[in-house]
Design a protein around this motif. Structure first.
Motif, PDB file in Angstrom:
ATOM      1  N   PHE A  91      93.454  23.494  24.588  1.00  0.00           N
ATOM      2  CA  PHE A  91      94.518  24.276  25.214  1.00  0.00           C
ATOM      3  C   PHE A  91      95.817  24.122  24.420  1.00  0.00           C
ATOM      4  N   LEU A  92      96.127  22.879  24.018  1.00  0.00           N
ATOM      5  CA  LEU A  92      97.353  22.639  23.258  1.00  0.00           C
ATOM      6  C   LEU A  92      97.298  23.295  21.880  1.00  0.00           C
ATOM      7  N   LEU A  93      96.121  23.465  21.345  1.00  0.00           N
ATOM      8  CA  LEU A  93      95.984  24.174  20.073  1.00  0.00           C
ATOM      9  C   LEU A  93      96.511  25.597  20.216  1.00  0.00           C
TER      10      LEU A  93
ATOM     11  N   LEU B 285      91.630  17.003  15.864  1.00  0.00           N
ATOM     12  CA  LEU B 285      92.523  17.959  16.503  1.00  0.00           C
ATOM     13  C   LEU B 285      93.783  17.267  17.029  1.00  0.00           C
ATOM     14  N   ALA B 286      93.636  16.100  17.628  1.00  0.00           N
ATOM     15  CA  ALA B 286      94.805  15.348  18.105  1.00  0.00           C
ATOM     16  C   ALA B 286      95.712  14.963  16.936  1.00  0.00           C
ATOM     17  N   ALA B 287      95.121  14.534  15.824  1.00  0.00           N
ATOM     18  CA  ALA B 287      95.915  14.179  14.640  1.00  0.00           C
ATOM     19  C   ALA B 287      96.622  15.410  14.078  1.00  0.00           C
ATOM     20  N   LEU B 288      95.916  16.508  13.997  1.00  0.00           N
ATOM     21  CA  LEU B 288      96.510  17.758  13.502  1.00  0.00           C
ATOM     22  C   LEU B 288      97.698  18.173  14.353  1.00  0.00           C
TER      23      LEU B 288
ATOM     24  N   ASP C  52      87.714  15.739  29.068  1.00  0.00           N
ATOM     25  CA  ASP C  52      89.054  16.164  29.504  1.00  0.00           C
ATOM     26  C   ASP C  52      90.010  16.242  28.314  1.00  0.00           C
ATOM     27  N   ARG C  53      89.967  15.206  27.468  1.00  0.00           N
ATOM     28  CA  ARG C  53      90.851  15.201  26.296  1.00  0.00           C
ATOM     29  C   ARG C  53      90.538  16.379  25.388  1.00  0.00           C
ATOM     30  N   GLU C  54      89.271  16.651  25.202  1.00  0.00           N
ATOM     31  CA  GLU C  54      88.890  17.786  24.355  1.00  0.00           C
ATOM     32  C   GLU C  54      89.408  19.097  24.938  1.00  0.00           C
TER      33      GLU C  54
ATOM     34  N   LEU D  15     102.756  13.532  24.817  1.00  0.00           N
ATOM     35  CA  LEU D  15     101.395  13.753  25.316  1.00  0.00           C
ATOM     36  C   LEU D  15     100.396  13.662  24.164  1.00  0.00           C
ATOM     37  N   LEU D  16     100.730  14.242  23.030  1.00  0.00           N
ATOM     38  CA  LEU D  16      99.817  14.204  21.880  1.00  0.00           C
ATOM     39  C   LEU D  16      99.652  12.784  21.342  1.00  0.00           C
TER      40      LEU D  16
END
Length: 156
Positions: free
Chosen positions: A28-30, A64-67, A21-23, A40-41
């Motif tokens: 999507f957020l990317l 990706l979350a860090a970016l 789910d996180r991935e 959220l991030l």
């Protein structure tokens, strides 16, 4: 997308997300990150950090979350990014140091210096100083690195 992103953006603390789910949310957020997605991030990066404390390797979702959090440009996020980088040996090696400058070099460094009572201040200042001395980075270099990392993850 099987997750209701609008609901997640407002109620993320009450919606359980597993690794897949996180991935999905991060990809999507990317494509469609909004200015208001920083909370959220932070939540997603904290979940990735917790998962990486328990395992080996470095997931695409963690980077990706860090970016995406670094792209929000908020100096206070340096602490969340530093915690993620320190989750394990693999995250320390795999999360690029340039992501630790979300508000640019001067803004982020000033924020860390000003937080005299933060328990991680000394270690983070040492890391940032050594990283900048070794890499000789400018804010333009950091923006270029972030754009390159974004481009890498945005490829189909």
């Amino acid at each position: 997308m099987s997750i209701d992103l609008d609901r997640l953006r407002t109620d993320f603390a009450n919606i359980p997300l597993d690794e897949s789910d996180r991935e999905e949310v991060l990809h999507f957020l990317l494509r469609e990150r909004r200015d208001g997605d920083a909370d959220l991030l932070r939540h997603l990066l904290a979940a990735e950090t917790a998962a990486h404390h328990e395992g080996w390797g470095l997931s695409e979702s963690m980077v990706l979350a860090a970016l995406l959090l670094a792209e929000c440009g908020r100096e206070e996020d340096v602490w969340t990014l530093w915690e993620a980088k320190n989750a394990s040996f693999d995250t320390m090696a795999g999360i690029d140091g340039f992501l630790l400058f979300p508000a640019g070099i001067a803004g982020t460094t000033a924020h860390v210096i000003a937080n005299e009572n933060h328990p991680e201040r000394g270690d983070l200042m040492t890391y940032l100083s050594e990283y900048l001395e070794y890499e000789k980075l400018t804010d333009d270099d950091i923006r270029e690195h972030i754009a390159g990392l974004r481009s890498h993850y945005a490829q189909p």
